[in-house]
Scaffold this motif. Sequence first.
Motif, PDB file in Angstrom:
ATOM      1  N   VAL A  60      21.159  -4.967 101.199  1.00 56.92           N
ATOM      2  CA  VAL A  60      19.824  -4.628 100.682  1.00 56.92           C
ATOM      3  C   VAL A  60      19.079  -3.743 101.677  1.00 56.92           C
ATOM      4  O   VAL A  60      18.449  -2.743 101.289  1.00 56.92           O
ATOM      5  CB  VAL A  60      19.011  -5.910 100.383  1.00 56.92           C
ATOM      6  CG1 VAL A  60      17.550  -5.568 100.121  1.00 56.92           C
ATOM      7  CG2 VAL A  60      19.597  -6.635  99.178  1.00 56.92           C
ATOM      8  N   SER A  78      17.219  -4.906  90.493  1.00 54.32           N
ATOM      9  CA  SER A  78      18.617  -5.119  90.871  1.00 54.32           C
ATOM     10  C   SER A  78      18.786  -5.519  92.333  1.00 54.32           C
ATOM     11  O   SER A  78      19.878  -5.911  92.743  1.00 54.32           O
ATOM     12  CB  SER A  78      19.436  -3.857  90.577  1.00 54.32           C
ATOM     13  OG  SER A  78      19.522  -3.646  89.188  1.00 54.32           O
ATOM     14  N   LEU A  79      17.725  -5.389  93.105  1.00 56.38           N
ATOM     15  CA  LEU A  79      17.777  -5.851  94.496  1.00 56.38           C
ATOM     16  C   LEU A  79      17.334  -7.302  94.626  1.00 56.38           C
ATOM     17  O   LEU A  79      17.532  -7.925  95.666  1.00 56.38           O
ATOM     18  CB  LEU A  79      16.896  -4.964  95.379  1.00 56.38           C
ATOM     19  CG  LEU A  79      17.380  -3.533  95.573  1.00 56.38           C
ATOM     20  CD1 LEU A  79      16.358  -2.733  96.362  1.00 56.38           C
ATOM     21  CD2 LEU A  79      18.732  -3.496  96.282  1.00 56.38           C
ATOM     22  N   LEU A 102      20.494  -0.280 101.366  1.00 57.46           N
ATOM     23  CA  LEU A 102      20.104   0.382 100.120  1.00 57.46           C
ATOM     24  C   LEU A 102      18.645   0.829 100.154  1.00 57.46           C
ATOM     25  O   LEU A 102      18.295   1.877  99.600  1.00 57.46           O
ATOM     26  CB  LEU A 102      20.343  -0.551  98.932  1.00 57.46           C
ATOM     27  CG  LEU A 102      21.806  -0.744  98.534  1.00 57.46           C
ATOM     28  CD1 LEU A 102      21.955  -1.881  97.532  1.00 57.46           C
ATOM     29  CD2 LEU A 102      22.377   0.550  97.957  1.00 57.46           C
ATOM     30  N   LEU A 103      17.801   0.059 100.790  1.00 60.55           N
ATOM     31  CA  LEU A 103      16.387   0.433 100.883  1.00 60.55           C
ATOM     32  C   LEU A 103      16.196   1.726 101.668  1.00 60.55           C
ATOM     33  O   LEU A 103      15.240   2.472 101.440  1.00 60.55           O
ATOM     34  CB  LEU A 103      15.585  -0.700 101.536  1.00 60.55           C
ATOM     35  CG  LEU A 103      15.382  -1.956 100.680  1.00 60.55           C
ATOM     36  CD1 LEU A 103      14.732  -3.056 101.508  1.00 60.55           C
ATOM     37  CD2 LEU A 103      14.534  -1.639  99.450  1.00 60.55           C
ATOM     38  N   ALA A 144      14.444  -1.682  91.161  1.00 56.99           N
ATOM     39  CA  ALA A 144      14.025  -2.679  92.153  1.00 56.99           C
ATOM     40  C   ALA A 144      14.504  -4.071  91.739  1.00 56.99           C
ATOM     41  O   ALA A 144      14.879  -4.895  92.580  1.00 56.99           O
ATOM     42  CB  ALA A 144      12.506  -2.660  92.297  1.00 56.99           C
ATOM     43  N   SER A 187      14.257   0.548  83.269  1.00 60.16           N
ATOM     44  CA  SER A 187      14.046   1.225  84.555  1.00 60.16           C
ATOM     45  C   SER A 187      14.796   2.548  84.597  1.00 60.16           C
ATOM     46  O   SER A 187      14.251   3.579  85.029  1.00 60.16           O
ATOM     47  CB  SER A 187      14.520   0.320  85.708  1.00 60.16           C
ATOM     48  OG  SER A 187      13.781  -0.876  85.762  1.00 60.16           O
ATOM     49  N   SER A 232      18.986   4.641  99.283  1.00 59.14           N
ATOM     50  CA  SER A 232      18.840   4.907  97.850  1.00 59.14           C
ATOM     51  C   SER A 232      17.381   5.109  97.446  1.00 59.14           C
ATOM     52  O   SER A 232      16.455   4.829  98.209  1.00 59.14           O
ATOM     53  CB  SER A 232      19.448   3.759  97.045  1.00 59.14           C
ATOM     54  OG  SER A 232      18.698   2.571  97.246  1.00 59.14           O
ATOM     55  N   LYS A 233      17.224   5.574  96.228  1.00 59.52           N
ATOM     56  CA  LYS A 233      15.910   5.658  95.590  1.00 59.52           C
ATOM     57  C   LYS A 233      15.757   4.406  94.725  1.00 59.52           C
ATOM     58  O   LYS A 233      16.571   4.134  93.846  1.00 59.52           O
ATOM     59  CB  LYS A 233      15.831   6.918  94.731  1.00 59.52           C
ATOM     60  CG  LYS A 233      14.707   6.929  93.704  1.00 59.52           C
ATOM     61  CD  LYS A 233      13.337   7.021  94.346  1.00 59.52           C
ATOM     62  CE  LYS A 233      12.248   7.108  93.278  1.00 59.52           C
ATOM     63  NZ  LYS A 233      10.897   7.119  93.872  1.00 59.52           N
ATOM     64  N   VAL A 234      14.719   3.626  94.975  1.00 60.99           N
ATOM     65  CA  VAL A 234      14.485   2.384  94.236  1.00 60.99           C
ATOM     66  C   VAL A 234      13.424   2.636  93.174  1.00 60.99           C
ATOM     67  O   VAL A 234      12.334   3.134  93.471  1.00 60.99           O
ATOM     68  CB  VAL A 234      14.045   1.250  95.184  1.00 60.99           C
ATOM     69  CG1 VAL A 234      13.759  -0.021  94.402  1.00 60.99           C
ATOM     70  CG2 VAL A 234      15.134   0.983  96.236  1.00 60.99           C
ATOM     71  N   TYR A 279      22.965   6.447  88.855  1.00 62.92           N
ATOM     72  CA  TYR A 279      22.241   5.198  88.624  1.00 62.92           C
ATOM     73  C   TYR A 279      23.226   4.031  88.691  1.00 62.92           C
ATOM     74  O   TYR A 279      24.310   4.082  88.088  1.00 62.92           O
ATOM     75  CB  TYR A 279      21.559   5.218  87.245  1.00 62.92           C
ATOM     76  CG  TYR A 279      20.517   6.302  87.104  1.00 62.92           C
ATOM     77  CD1 TYR A 279      19.185   6.056  87.418  1.00 62.92           C
ATOM     78  CD2 TYR A 279      20.871   7.579  86.669  1.00 62.92           C
ATOM     79  CE1 TYR A 279      18.222   7.050  87.296  1.00 62.92           C
ATOM     80  CE2 TYR A 279      19.916   8.582  86.548  1.00 62.92           C
ATOM     81  CZ  TYR A 279      18.601   8.309  86.864  1.00 62.92           C
ATOM     82  OH  TYR A 279      17.647   9.306  86.752  1.00 62.92           O
TER      83      TYR A 279
END
Length: 203
Positions: A107, A43-44, A110-111, A41, A146, A114-116, A4
């Motif tokens: 971003v 954090s994005l 990461l989309l 989410a 979260s 990663s797992k958002v 995380y």
Amino acid sequence: MNVYVETNFVLELALLQEQQESCQKLLDLAEAGRINLILPAFSLTEPYETLIRREKNRRNLSQDLHRELSQLGRSLPYQQQVHTYQEITEFLVNSGKEEKQRFQIVVEKLLVVSKVIPLTVEILTAAIGYQSELEFTPQDAIVYASVIEHLNKSSERQRCFINRNSKDFDNPDIQEALDRYSCRILFNFDAGFGYIKNQIGII
């Protein structure tokens, strides 16, 4: 292994800060399927505030500097030096644009990789409670809520939470709560990468 991360992870990569190399290695591990990189989410979106503030401050500084240099340029002894320093005003403006471009690239990456964790009513409700219980800012409360929400639903045994905000998260109550999920918290991305390497058997 579930890893995380939070807003500072995004900023390290976008702003190329001192621990960005370790962050990039974590991103590479996620892309290779060696770890599950997970982030809220929120954090994005939160870094936009930082980037907009930095860009605005630099633009204002650039404009102030440009005005002063224009005044100095009217004096013959300073005209040559003024021409040299004009490049600084351009640098200030361009650096803000470059940071926003890098942020968008990070971003987008990461989309995919990663797992958002989606921002839900349940997370917002829990965050309100954490604000008073743990004396969190609203932003930190949303991040923490979260992570806890995802830990509650995850069956993964290996877990860690890398968070550079030790000022607010280095708290015995938080440590105890995360220990219940066998989730190690680390406050440094370099140390986090070293810990993860050992856990997943990378030499």
